[in-house]
Structure formats: structure tokens, C-alpha cells
Design a protein around this motif. Structure first.
Motif, PDB file in Angstrom:
ATOM      1  N   TYR A 106      -0.134  14.246   4.262  1.00 43.15           N
ATOM      2  CA  TYR A 106      -0.475  12.866   4.616  1.00 43.15           C
ATOM      3  C   TYR A 106      -0.115  11.928   3.465  1.00 43.15           C
ATOM      4  CZ  TYR A 106      -3.261   8.937   6.342  1.00 43.15           C
ATOM      5  OH  TYR A 106      -3.672   7.699   6.786  1.00 43.15           O
ATOM      6  N   GLY A 107      -0.389  12.374   2.236  1.00 45.65           N
ATOM      7  CA  GLY A 107       0.024  11.675   1.029  1.00 45.65           C
ATOM      8  C   GLY A 107       0.108  12.696  -0.082  1.00 45.65           C
ATOM      9  N   VAL A 108       1.207  12.713  -0.831  1.00 44.44           N
ATOM     10  CA  VAL A 108       1.415  13.790  -1.797  1.00 44.44           C
ATOM     11  C   VAL A 108       1.133  13.365  -3.235  1.00 44.44           C
ATOM     12  CG1 VAL A 108       3.069  14.930  -0.281  1.00 44.44           C
ATOM     13  CG2 VAL A 108       3.911  13.357  -2.043  1.00 44.44           C
ATOM     14  N   CYS A 109       0.472  12.215  -3.409  1.00 47.09           N
ATOM     15  CA  CYS A 109       0.021  11.807  -4.744  1.00 47.09           C
ATOM     16  C   CYS A 109      -1.394  12.321  -4.953  1.00 47.09           C
ATOM     17  CB  CYS A 109       0.054  10.291  -4.892  1.00 47.09           C
ATOM     18  SG  CYS A 109      -0.737   9.702  -6.418  1.00 47.09           S
ATOM     19  N   PRO A 110      -1.607  13.298  -5.866  1.00 48.22           N
ATOM     20  CA  PRO A 110      -2.943  13.842  -6.070  1.00 48.22           C
ATOM     21  C   PRO A 110      -3.762  13.097  -7.110  1.00 48.22           C
ATOM     22  CG  PRO A 110      -1.383  15.124  -7.316  1.00 48.22           C
ATOM     23  CD  PRO A 110      -0.592  14.046  -6.616  1.00 48.22           C
ATOM     24  N   SER A 111      -3.136  12.162  -7.832  1.00 46.15           N
ATOM     25  CA  SER A 111      -3.850  11.426  -8.871  1.00 46.15           C
ATOM     26  C   SER A 111      -3.388   9.976  -8.856  1.00 46.15           C
ATOM     27  CB  SER A 111      -3.607  12.040 -10.253  1.00 46.15           C
ATOM     28  OG  SER A 111      -4.164  11.221 -11.264  1.00 46.15           O
ATOM     29  N   ALA A 112      -4.183   9.127  -8.237  1.00 48.14           N
ATOM     30  CA  ALA A 112      -3.797   7.722  -8.132  1.00 48.14           C
ATOM     31  C   ALA A 112      -3.704   7.059  -9.499  1.00 48.14           C
ATOM     32  CB  ALA A 112      -4.782   6.973  -7.242  1.00 48.14           C
ATOM     33  N   VAL A 113      -4.584   7.435 -10.434  1.00 44.24           N
ATOM     34  CA  VAL A 113      -4.527   6.803 -11.754  1.00 44.24           C
ATOM     35  C   VAL A 113      -3.269   7.222 -12.510  1.00 44.24           C
ATOM     36  CG1 VAL A 113      -6.983   6.343 -12.055  1.00 44.24           C
ATOM     37  CG2 VAL A 113      -6.076   8.568 -12.706  1.00 44.24           C
ATOM     38  N   THR A 114      -2.819   8.453 -12.318  1.00 43.56           N
ATOM     39  CA  THR A 114      -1.596   8.899 -12.991  1.00 43.56           C
ATOM     40  C   THR A 114      -0.386   8.157 -12.466  1.00 43.56           C
ATOM     41  OG1 THR A 114      -2.545  11.098 -13.339  1.00 43.56           O
ATOM     42  CG2 THR A 114      -0.162  10.899 -13.541  1.00 43.56           C
ATOM     43  N   TRP A 149      -0.888  -0.849  -4.335  1.00 42.67           N
ATOM     44  CA  TRP A 149      -2.106  -0.049  -4.218  1.00 42.67           C
ATOM     45  C   TRP A 149      -1.713   1.391  -3.938  1.00 42.67           C
ATOM     46  CZ3 TRP A 149      -6.690  -2.484  -5.197  1.00 42.67           C
ATOM     47  CH2 TRP A 149      -6.666  -3.886  -5.192  1.00 42.67           C
ATOM     48  N   VAL A 150      -2.189   2.312  -4.773  1.00 45.21           N
ATOM     49  CA  VAL A 150      -1.760   3.706  -4.737  1.00 45.21           C
ATOM     50  C   VAL A 150      -2.865   4.582  -4.162  1.00 45.21           C
ATOM     51  CG1 VAL A 150      -0.887   5.628  -6.106  1.00 45.21           C
ATOM     52  CG2 VAL A 150      -0.345   3.272  -6.783  1.00 45.21           C
ATOM     53  N   ALA A 151      -2.519   5.362  -3.143  1.00 50.69           N
ATOM     54  CA  ALA A 151      -3.486   6.263  -2.512  1.00 50.69           C
ATOM     55  C   ALA A 151      -3.506   7.618  -3.214  1.00 50.69           C
ATOM     56  CB  ALA A 151      -3.153   6.445  -1.037  1.00 50.69           C
ATOM     57  N   GLU A 152      -4.563   8.377  -2.944  1.00 50.46           N
ATOM     58  CA  GLU A 152      -4.752   9.700  -3.544  1.00 50.46           C
ATOM     59  C   GLU A 152      -5.194  10.682  -2.460  1.00 50.46           C
ATOM     60  OE1 GLU A 152      -6.911  10.056  -7.334  1.00 50.46           O
ATOM     61  OE2 GLU A 152      -8.346  11.324  -6.279  1.00 50.46           O
ATOM     62  N   HIS A 153      -4.496  11.809  -2.373  1.00 49.56           N
ATOM     63  CA  HIS A 153      -4.861  12.870  -1.435  1.00 49.56           C
ATOM     64  C   HIS A 153      -4.604  14.219  -2.093  1.00 49.56           C
ATOM     65  CE1 HIS A 153      -4.114   9.396   1.222  1.00 49.56           C
ATOM     66  NE2 HIS A 153      -5.096   9.908   1.942  1.00 49.56           N
ATOM     67  N   PHE A 200       0.858  -1.173   0.000  1.00 52.23           N
ATOM     68  CA  PHE A 200       0.000   0.000   0.000  1.00 52.23           C
ATOM     69  C   PHE A 200       0.901   1.232   0.000  1.00 52.23           C
ATOM     70  CE2 PHE A 200      -3.323   2.472   2.703  1.00 52.23           C
ATOM     71  CZ  PHE A 200      -3.765   3.138   1.571  1.00 52.23           C
ATOM     72  N   VAL A 201       0.804   2.044  -1.046  1.00 54.37           N
ATOM     73  CA  VAL A 201       1.711   3.180  -1.237  1.00 54.37           C
ATOM     74  C   VAL A 201       0.956   4.481  -0.992  1.00 54.37           C
ATOM     75  CG1 VAL A 201       3.129   4.418  -2.895  1.00 54.37           C
ATOM     76  CG2 VAL A 201       3.164   1.919  -2.851  1.00 54.37           C
ATOM     77  N   LEU A 202       1.326   5.180   0.079  1.00 53.15           N
ATOM     78  CA  LEU A 202       0.690   6.451   0.408  1.00 53.15           C
ATOM     79  C   LEU A 202       1.450   7.657  -0.124  1.00 53.15           C
ATOM     80  CD1 LEU A 202      -0.597   6.036   4.082  1.00 53.15           C
ATOM     81  CD2 LEU A 202      -1.921   6.884   2.162  1.00 53.15           C
ATOM     82  N   ALA A 203       2.734   7.480  -0.448  1.00 49.84           N
ATOM     83  CA  ALA A 203       3.591   8.627  -0.772  1.00 49.84           C
ATOM     84  C   ALA A 203       3.543   9.635   0.371  1.00 49.84           C
ATOM     85  CB  ALA A 203       3.201   9.277  -2.095  1.00 49.84           C
ATOM     86  N   ALA A 204       3.743   9.137   1.566  1.00 49.65           N
ATOM     87  CA  ALA A 204       3.654   9.949   2.775  1.00 49.65           C
ATOM     88  C   ALA A 204       4.850  10.879   2.880  1.00 49.65           C
ATOM     89  CB  ALA A 204       3.582   9.042   4.002  1.00 49.65           C
ATOM     90  N   GLN A 205       4.576  12.140   3.188  1.00 47.79           N
ATOM     91  CA  GLN A 205       5.637  13.123   3.405  1.00 47.79           C
ATOM     92  C   GLN A 205       5.880  13.241   4.901  1.00 47.79           C
ATOM     93  OE1 GLN A 205       4.780  17.066   2.014  1.00 47.79           O
ATOM     94  NE2 GLN A 205       6.815  17.858   2.502  1.00 47.79           N
ATOM     95  N   PHE A 206       6.984  12.683   5.362  1.00 41.78           N
ATOM     96  CA  PHE A 206       7.322  12.739   6.775  1.00 41.78           C
ATOM     97  C   PHE A 206       7.962  14.089   7.102  1.00 41.78           C
ATOM     98  CE2 PHE A 206       6.650   8.335   6.041  1.00 41.78           C
ATOM     99  CZ  PHE A 206       6.363   7.751   7.259  1.00 41.78           C
ATOM    100  N   PRO A 207       7.896  14.517   8.351  1.00 46.11           N
ATOM    101  CA  PRO A 207       8.485  15.807   8.721  1.00 46.11           C
ATOM    102  C   PRO A 207       9.940  15.918   8.282  1.00 46.11           C
ATOM    103  CG  PRO A 207       7.161  14.969  10.533  1.00 46.11           C
ATOM    104  CD  PRO A 207       7.212  13.880   9.499  1.00 46.11           C
ATOM    105  N   GLY A 208      10.282  17.043   7.693  1.00 49.56           N
ATOM    106  CA  GLY A 208      11.636  17.271   7.223  1.00 49.56           C
ATOM    107  C   GLY A 208      11.915  16.768   5.822  1.00 49.56           C
ATOM    108  N   GLN A 209      10.957  16.100   5.203  1.00 46.42           N
ATOM    109  CA  GLN A 209      11.148  15.565   3.854  1.00 46.42           C
ATOM    110  C   GLN A 209      10.480  16.448   2.818  1.00 46.42           C
ATOM    111  OE1 GLN A 209       9.664  11.547   3.793  1.00 46.42           O
ATOM    112  NE2 GLN A 209      11.370  10.734   4.976  1.00 46.42           N
ATOM    113  N   GLY A 210      11.013  16.386   1.605  1.00 44.06           N
ATOM    114  CA  GLY A 210      10.397  17.064   0.483  1.00 44.06           C
ATOM    115  C   GLY A 210       9.365  16.171  -0.190  1.00 44.06           C
ATOM    116  N   GLN A 211       8.520  16.789  -0.992  1.00 43.94           N
ATOM    117  CA  GLN A 211       7.476  16.029  -1.675  1.00 43.94           C
ATOM    118  C   GLN A 211       8.051  15.114  -2.746  1.00 43.94           C
ATOM    119  OE1 GLN A 211       5.020  19.319  -2.840  1.00 43.94           O
ATOM    120  NE2 GLN A 211       4.455  19.775  -0.723  1.00 43.94           N
ATOM    121  N   GLY A 212       9.112  15.557  -3.420  1.00 40.62           N
ATOM    122  CA  GLY A 212       9.760  14.694  -4.404  1.00 40.62           C
ATOM    123  C   GLY A 212      10.349  13.451  -3.772  1.00 40.62           C
TER     124      GLY A 212
END
Length: 343
Positions: free
Chosen positions: A49-57, A40-44, A6-18
Motif C-alpha cells: 500500500y505504501g513502501v516507506c517504513p519511516s516517514a521521518v527518514t 506530506w509523507v506516509a508511513e506503512h 501527499f506522498v504514499l510511495a504506493a507500489q502498484f501491481p507490476g512495480q518494484g519497491q525502488g
């Protein structure tokens, strides 16, 4: 048993979005190398909390980078997009990936997303069933028109048709529905859609939801064979270490900071009160519910959840350390040490 990441692309404190997105991509690549069944890709939107805005992309990117593993959205937020647009994207991914794509959809929450994307609160509170049924028709029919309360348009051709895959079985992509309440469970069951059940639920709650789904699906006329074969998915957290205490410590050091930063960033569309979870208590709950510990403990917990709930598909968050190298090692251990114990 089918175990995925399960992939959230979570941005932890001190990390960049890339950095968060790079870890998400690498998680998928390593998951395929490790023999996992799926990603499994999440979308937010608008939150760390998760920096992927388009799960289908992102799913498209991951399907292009991999050759075997299934890729699904968990989930695409339907009130934020037109169901035909999402259906077209799902059809495209299904056809070009050789049928490796799963479309997970959900209602999302009463967030400011609804204002930004123009759906409004009605898209969340009232119009979700209409949107879901239109999406399903788009994925199954050759021509589709609409005359509903929210969507109204003349018949148009479905192009590309999901059923016209060169190497598929003549059907469209699998569709699953995120369920968090009895109402959403019944909505999934009436349509014969498998459920995606969240990380916050324990085995007892998930078993009750599966039982309600089965009862409702049978009452709606779905065959007993189809009901038994429904591929529900249980989301969870996986953190592995030589000692269970070390696995727990890893998550207790990293997750509360991410949860506080990510949950605090959510803004409601109408100013309603938000009751957010306590980050430390939630982390402790996740450690208690899910495969967090040694590989033996992890295998035992997954087997026990499957036996208690009847669910045999899992989407496990492996990036809970917030560290790329540790995430990759966690996924490799899941594939090399846990999966063989589940056969």
C-alpha cells in the motif's frame, strides 16, 4: 489556501519497491518546482500500500533535496516507536531545515506492526495518550522525565532542543494529529493540536469534525484566536485532465489494483476480522469527493471544501496513475493551473 502533495510511495501491481520510492522523491522535487506549499509523507510497514517504513527518514531526505517547501509526516505511527526517539528525530529535522518540518502523528491500526516492534496491542488501544503527551513535552521542555504506566525514566536533558533554532521563532516543530473518530478529535482539541483528516471523509463529515474540535478546544481553555487559527489539513486525491472523464478513467484503471493488493496485505496483530473497502467502489468515492477532473473543476472543489469545512490546507495524492511521468505532469498542472485559481 495552502496546497501540498501527499506522498504514499504506493507500489502498484507490476512495480518494484525502488520504483515506488523514486516516484515519491520525484513528486516532492516537482512539488517544490511547481510552487506547492508542502509535501506530506506516509508511513506503512510490510505492505505494498505504501513502501516507506519511516516517514521521518524520507522527510529528512526530502528536506535535504529541497530549499523552500515544507515537509511533514502523514503520519509517523506513534505506537511503533518510543516517543522520545521520535521527538529527537523531529527536533533534529526542525533545527536543520530552518523550521520546514511538520510532525504528523497517529495511532495507526491493530496491525502486525505492533508485534514486530514490541509495542503490543496495549500501545494501540490504551497507551497512545501517554505517548503523545510525552512526545509533546519532549518538544517543548528543556528536561523531561516520565512516571507513567508505560514510560518511566529519570529526568534527562533534551538535546537538541527544538526551541534553539538559529532562524526560528523559539518554538518547536508543528505537531498535527491524524483523526478518524470523535475520540481522536477530542484528544487533538484538548491539546490544541491541528487535525489531519483522511481521504475517505466527505465535506460534511469533515465539517462536523472541525466543529467538534472547536467546541472541545474552547471548553479546554484554548483561546478563540488560537482555535480560529488552527491549521487543520484535509487529505485527498488530485487527478487532472482536459476532460473530467479522462481523469476519472485514469484512476479507475490504476487505483483498484493497487488498493486490492495493498489492503489485502494488511494483517491484524490478534486475528480480528478486517472489513476492507471494495477497491472499485472506494476509487469511485475518491473521484466524487476530491479534485478529479479539469483544472477548473479541481479549483472549484478545493474552494468548496474549504468554504464548507473551514479547512485551508490540503495534502493531495497525485500519484494515482501509478506512472512517474504522469505523476510529475499532474503535480505541475496542480501548481501552474489550479493554484492560481485559488488565490
Amino acid at each position: 489556501m495552502r496546497v501540498g502533495a501527499f506522498v504514499l510511495a504506493a507500489q502498484f501491481p507490476g512495480q518494484g519497491q525502488g520504483e515506488a520510492l523514486h516516484r515519491a522523491v520525484r513528486t516532492a522535487e516537482v512539488a517544490e518546482e511547481a510552487g506547492l506549499d508542502s509535501v506530506w509523507v506516509a508511513e506503512h510497514h510490510f505492505v505494498p500500500y505504501g513502501v516507506c517504513p519511516s516517514a521521518v527518514t524520507l522527510a529528512a531526505q526530502l528536506l535535504g533535496l529541497t530549499r523552500r517547501i515544507r515537509v511533514g509526516t502523514a503520519v509517523s505511527v506513534l505506537p511503533n516507536t518510543h516517543p522520545v526517539a521520535l521527538g529527537e528525530q523531529a527536533a533534529l529535522l526542525h533545527l536543520t531545515s530552518g523550521g520546514r518540518f511538520t510532525l504528523g502523528v497517529g495511532r495507526g491500526g491493530p496491525w502486525v506492526d505492533l508485534e514486530v516492534f514490541g509495542g503490543g496491542l496495549a500501545a494501540y488501544e490504551q497507551d497512545f495518550p501517554e505517548a503523545l503527551d510525552l512526545l509533546r513535552r519532549w518538544l517543548g521542555d528543556s528536561r523531561v522525565g516520565a512516571a507513567g504506566g508505560r514510560y518511566s525514566f529519570r529526568d534527562v536533558a533534551v538535546v537538541p532542543r527544538p526551541a534553539e533554532s538559529l532562524d526560528g521563532d523559539g518554538t518547536g516543530p508543528e505537531v498535527i494529529l491524524a483523526c478518524t473518530s470523535p475520540g481522536s478529535v477530542r484528544a487533538a482539541a484538548e491539546r490544541g493540536l491541528p487535525m489531519l483528516l483522511g481521504m475517505h471523509c466527505g465535506d460534511e463529515e469533515k465539517a462536523a469534525m472541525v466543529a467538534l474540535w472547536r467546541e472541545t478546544a474552547l471548553a479546554a481553555g484554548h483561546s478563540p484566536d488560537a482555535v480560529r487559527a488552527a491549521g487543520h489539513v484535509s487529505a485527498g486525491v488530485c487527478q487532472l485532465a482536459d476532460r473530467a472523464a479522462d481523469a476519472r478513467e485514469t484512476l479507475l484503471k490504476a487505483l483498484p489494483g493497487w488498493l486490492k493488493q495493498g489492503l489485502d496485505a494488511h494483517v491484524t496483530v490478534d486475528g480480528r476480522h478486517r472489513a476492507m473497502r471494495d477497491p472499485v467502489a472506494y476509487t469511485e468515492l475518491l473521484c466524487a469527493l476530491h479534485p478529479v477532473g479539469t483544472v477548473e473543476l479541481a479549483a472549484d472543489r478545493l474552494a468548496a471544501t474549504s468554504e464548507r469545512t473551514g479547512i485551508s490546507r490540503f495534502a493531495l495524492l497525485a500519484e494515482g496513475s501509478g506512472d512517474l511521468a504522469a505523476t510529475e505532469e499532474n503535480v505541475r498542472l496542480l501548481g501552474a493551473e489550479v493554484l492560481p485559481r485559488l488565490l
